[in-house]
Design a protein around this motif. Structure first.
Motif, short mmCIF file in Angstrom:
data_model
loop_
_atom_site.label_atom_id
_atom_site.label_comp_id
_atom_site.label_asym_id
_atom_site.label_seq_id
_atom_site.Cartn_x
_atom_site.Cartn_y
_atom_site.Cartn_z
N ARG A 37 -1.02 -5.05 7.23
CA ARG A 37 -2.46 -4.86 7.36
C ARG A 37 -3.14 -6.17 7.79
O ARG A 37 -4.08 -6.17 8.58
CB ARG A 37 -3.06 -4.39 6.03
N PRO A 81 1.04 -5.56 2.47
CA PRO A 81 -0.24 -6.14 2.92
C PRO A 81 -0.09 -7.01 4.18
O PRO A 81 -1.04 -7.15 4.94
CB PRO A 81 -0.67 -6.98 1.72
N GLN A 112 -2.59 -6.67 11.43
CA GLN A 112 -3.41 -5.72 12.18
C GLN A 112 -4.86 -6.19 12.26
O GLN A 112 -5.53 -6.03 13.28
CB GLN A 112 -3.33 -4.35 11.51
N GLY A 113 -5.33 -6.78 11.18
CA GLY A 113 -6.71 -7.24 11.15
C GLY A 113 -7.00 -8.38 12.12
O GLY A 113 -8.17 -8.63 12.46
N TRP A 119 6.95 -3.69 12.28
CA TRP A 119 6.79 -3.72 10.83
C TRP A 119 8.12 -3.49 10.14
O TRP A 119 8.46 -4.17 9.17
CB TRP A 119 5.81 -2.64 10.39
N LEU A 174 -1.52 5.06 11.48
CA LEU A 174 -1.47 3.70 10.93
C LEU A 174 -1.21 2.65 12.00
O LEU A 174 -1.62 1.49 11.85
CB LEU A 174 -0.39 3.62 9.85
N CYS A 175 -0.51 3.03 13.07
CA CYS A 175 -0.10 2.06 14.08
C CYS A 175 0.53 2.82 15.24
O CYS A 175 0.65 4.04 15.19
CB CYS A 175 0.91 1.07 13.49
N GLN A 221 0.85 -1.18 0.00
CA GLN A 221 0.00 0.00 0.00
C GLN A 221 0.89 1.23 0.00
O GLN A 221 1.69 1.42 0.91
CB GLN A 221 -0.90 0.03 1.24
N ASP A 263 -3.82 -3.67 19.47
CA ASP A 263 -3.86 -2.71 18.36
C ASP A 263 -3.31 -1.36 18.79
O ASP A 263 -3.93 -0.66 19.61
CB ASP A 263 -5.29 -2.57 17.87
#
Length: 265
Positions: free
Chosen positions: A70, A67, A73-74, A38, A29-30, A3, A145
């Motif tokens: 992400r 990705p 994170q999900g 990351w 974002l985080c 992304q 999170d």
């Protein structure tokens, strides 16, 4: 496919640049800790190159997040616990048990409507987003999170926290409202300082003759107890019932549930 994040002026420019982990956190974002993870995994590129830890970036540098970040994170969870007396919010201290020890399959509330199942991996990196004193009860948020943690306890957080606080005034333990001076109640709302720093305005009102309702947008250490001491009140019971738009509701003491996908603080 990575992304690509747009070049943006949302982050204020600095002459020497800004650390990449802070830039990612400032973009919402985080968290910084998550950003470091990351970067360590090679999931962040700056101007097409895999980023390294401690990298300084300029406002116009092109940042890309893969990705995998992400996806990870999900899978992160946020948990709402009704903390009992006798548990500390964070790390174990002075022989007391941390609240995270209550998170297991046995204490998962049967009324949880999320239908999500507990897995031991959900304990990895699970940390409290805010504190609740050992003598206090009520809603405590624990999350994996970093975005949630930043929203609730970041320096610029203005999320409301609501408490019910039972008090006494000197030797008066009943009908405290009738003897407590109105001007001191006004000071609880605005005008107090802790550790040499002024407190943000608060909403404080009588819930019943022995109990106050506090609504705060900050969370200094033992803030409500210390505020009450400054105006001659002693706290004999404290319960947090709301954080932002999320309420404690019918969650039993010592049990927990997941933050539902539709819920927002």
């Amino acid at each position: 496919m990575s992304q690509r994040l747009p070049r943006t002026s949302a982050t204020p420019p600095a002459a020497e640049g800004m650390r990449l982990n802070k830039r990612l956190a400032d973009m919402g974002l985080c968290s910084r800790r998550e950003a470091d993870d990351w970067i360590a995994r090679g999931w962040v590129r700056v101007n097409g190159q895999v980023a390294v830890m401690g990298l300084q970036v300029a406002p116009l540098d092109r940042i890309e997040v893969s990705p995998e970040a992400r996806g990870q994170q999900g899978q992160q969870v946020t948990i709402l616990l009704h903390k009992p007396v006798g548990y500390v919010s964070g790390q174990a201290e002075d022989g007391y048990t941390p609240a995270v020890a209550l998170i297991n399959a046995r204490t998962h509330w049967q009324g949880d409507a999320s239908r999500q199942r507990f897995a031991p991996g959900q304990l990895r990196g699970l940390a409290p987003a805010g504190r609740l004193d050992i003598d206090s009860v009520g809603l405590l948020v624990l999350t994996q999170d970093g975005r949630v943690a930043r929203q609730l306890i970041g320096e610029d957080s203005e999320v409301e926290k609501e408490y019910l606080v039972r008090v006494q005034f000197g030797d008066v333990t009943t009908n405290v409202q009738t003897v407590f001076p109105a001007e001191r109640l006004a000071r609880l709302c605005h005008g107090l300082s802790l550790d040499g720093k002024a407190l943000r305005p608060a909403r404080v009102e009588w819930q019943n003759p022995e109990q106050l309702r506090f609504v705060l947008t900050e969370g200094r250490k033992r803030q409500i107890r210390r505020m009450c001491e400054l105006v001659g009140l002693k706290v004999v019971g404290l319960k947090r019932i709301r954080i932002g738009q999320v309420t404690l509701g019918h969650l039993p003491v010592g049990q927990w549930r997941y933050l539902a996908p539709h819920e927002r603080f």
